[in-house]
Design an enzyme around this catalytic site. Structure first.
Site, PDB file in Angstrom:
ATOM      1  N   CYS A 131      23.603 -32.626  46.324  1.00  0.00           N
ATOM      2  CA  CYS A 131      23.023 -32.223  45.043  1.00  0.00           C
ATOM      3  C   CYS A 131      24.346 -31.917  43.994  1.00  0.00           C
ATOM      4  CB  CYS A 131      22.273 -30.847  45.011  1.00  0.00           C
ATOM      5  SG  CYS A 131      21.627 -30.353  43.314  1.00  0.00           S
ATOM      6  N   HIS A 142      24.766 -30.718  40.740  1.00  0.00           N
ATOM      7  CA  HIS A 142      24.716 -29.433  39.852  1.00  0.00           C
ATOM      8  C   HIS A 142      24.952 -28.199  41.100  1.00  0.00           C
ATOM      9  CE1 HIS A 142      20.592 -28.181  40.820  1.00  0.00           C
ATOM     10  NE2 HIS A 142      20.954 -27.022  40.591  1.00  0.00           N
ATOM     11  N   CYS A 169      22.188 -34.336  35.938  1.00  0.00           N
ATOM     12  CA  CYS A 169      21.818 -34.909  37.562  1.00  0.00           C
ATOM     13  C   CYS A 169      23.180 -35.636  38.174  1.00  0.00           C
ATOM     14  CB  CYS A 169      20.745 -35.653  37.666  1.00  0.00           C
ATOM     15  SG  CYS A 169      20.098 -35.950  39.286  1.00  0.00           S
ATOM     16  N   GLY A 170      23.884 -34.861  38.768  1.00  0.00           N
ATOM     17  CA  GLY A 170      25.023 -35.478  39.422  1.00  0.00           C
ATOM     18  C   GLY A 170      24.548 -36.525  40.149  1.00  0.00           C
ATOM     19  N   ASP A 177      15.302 -31.956  35.672  1.00  0.00           N
ATOM     20  CA  ASP A 177      16.714 -31.678  35.950  1.00  0.00           C
ATOM     21  C   ASP A 177      17.207 -31.247  34.401  1.00  0.00           C
ATOM     22  OD1 ASP A 177      19.441 -31.068  36.412  1.00  0.00           O
ATOM     23  OD2 ASP A 177      19.293 -32.766  37.903  1.00  0.00           O
TER      24      ASP A 177
HETATM   25  O1  PYC Z   1      22.840 -32.754  40.189  1.00  0.00           O
HETATM   26  O2  PYC Z   1      22.371 -34.020  41.900  1.00  0.00           O
HETATM   27  C1  PYC Z   1      21.943 -33.228  41.137  1.00  0.00           C
HETATM   28  C2  PYC Z   1      20.502 -32.763  41.124  1.00  0.00           C
HETATM   29  C3  PYC Z   1      19.640 -33.221  42.084  1.00  0.00           C
HETATM   30  C4  PYC Z   1      18.527 -32.594  41.770  1.00  0.00           C
HETATM   31  C5  PYC Z   1      18.671 -31.607  40.608  1.00  0.00           C
HETATM   32  N1  PYC Z   1      20.098 -31.803  40.527  1.00  0.00           N
END
Ligand code: PYC
Length: 311
Positions: free
Chosen positions: A85, A87, A233-234, A229
């Site tokens: 994840c 974030h 969303c990283g 999100d």
């Molecule tokens: O930032 O990868 C992310 C993420 C996945 C779900 C919520 N944030």
């Protein structure tokens, strides 16, 4: 149970510092599988209502099994575990800095899908060099009841994503209910048609991509629990970068600025990885919002959270 809450570009993270279940020894991937299989009550108590929400991602800190890692971390939401994840990794870094457990510089976190490198730039900004990311399928078309035919790519960025530029309406906050409805329909159609990630993995995130007047693109990202999100969303933008790189639309080191549906941004770039994969780096900001102890009152019928009725 001691927790620290933060948000990364609007998206909440809850770091669990103590009070988690005994997951035994072994790799973080192995312990994550035990958490997913045996500890739904714990996960719900931490992230489901009334203490949490579908937007919240928890980061359970565990001892790492890989040498030189600052911590092991298992991410989970109201549905189950996340592989990686973006974030929550930034939120975890800022939380560990808040606790004086890490300082500015490079740190490695062991996640269930691999080791990621986190660079803490300041008390509220970090970069995460993600796991290698790649596109699995290009231009998959599904006939979705309501939105109609939708074409998109299936890609990995630490989680599985369906990424489409076929939009039901403009990517504006006022349209969030319509975007959510369309993304849920797309995901349901992918499930019905047996479309999966590698090894039959559930494509649990849907990314809708559109233009932005202040970034390279704006997105709306459906998360596994049916929330969206708030951050860009990283892992989803890592998967997008893998698709753009595969199409020759972005090169190693080029900067990509990704805007979220609420207007927050990440800055990304990538380095070439092995076997045509890319290794993305995601830069964003996070702020601690609470230091708390979760209480479980005797007689509270919802002490263990309100479980989701299903996916
Ligand atoms: O930032 O990868 C992310 C993420 C996945 C779900 C919520 N944030």
């Amino acid at each position: 149970m001691r927790v620290i809450d933060s948000h990364t570009e609007g998206e909440p993270t809850r770091v669990v510092l103590s009070g988690g279940p005994d997951l035994g020894a072994g790799s973080v991937a192995g312990r994550a599988a035990i958490l997913a299989r045996d500890h739904a009550a714990f996960r719900n108590a931490v992230v489901a209502e009334p203490r949490g929400s579908d937007a919240l991602v928890a980061a359970l800190l565990v001892p790492p099994s890989v040498p030189d890692c600052a911590t092991g971390v298992i991410y989970f939401n109201t549905v189950g575990n996340l592989g990686m994840c973006g974030h929550a990794s930034i939120g975890t870094a800022v939380t560990l800095a808040h606790l004086d457990r890490i300082g500015p510089g490079l740190h490695r976190f062991e996640t269930p899908v691999g080791v990621v490198t986190v660079e803490l730039h300041s008390a509220d900004e970090a970069s995460v060099t993600n796991v290698p990311s790649h596109r699995l399928h290009k231009a998959v078309t599904v006939a979705v009841e309501g939105p109609g035919p939708v074409t998109g790519d299936i890609a990995w960025g630490g989680n599985w994503f369906f990424i489409t530029r076929d939009l039901p309406c403009a990517l504006e906050p006022a349209n969030i209910p319509r975007l959510l409805d369309a993304a849920l329909r797309i995901r349901r159609t992918l499930e019905e048609q047996g479309r999966t990630g590698e090894g039959g993995a559930w494509i649990d995130h849907v990314v809708l991509i559109g233009p932005s007047d202040r970034a390279d693109a704006r997105n709306f990202v459906l998360c596994p629990g049916g929330g969206y999100d708030r951050s860009p969303c990283g892992t989803g933008t890592s998967a997008l970068l893998a698709c753009l790189a595969a199409d020759g639309r972005i090169g190693p080191g080029d900067e990509w600025v990704q805007e979220s549906i609420i207007g927050s941004t990440y800055r990304l770039h990538y380095a070439p990885g092995e076997g045509g994969r890319i290794v993305p780096t995601i830069r964003g900001r996070a702020w601690v919002t609470a230091e708390a102890e979760l209480l479980f009152a005797p007689g509270d019928p919802y002490a263990a959270g309100i479980p989701r009725p299903g996916r």
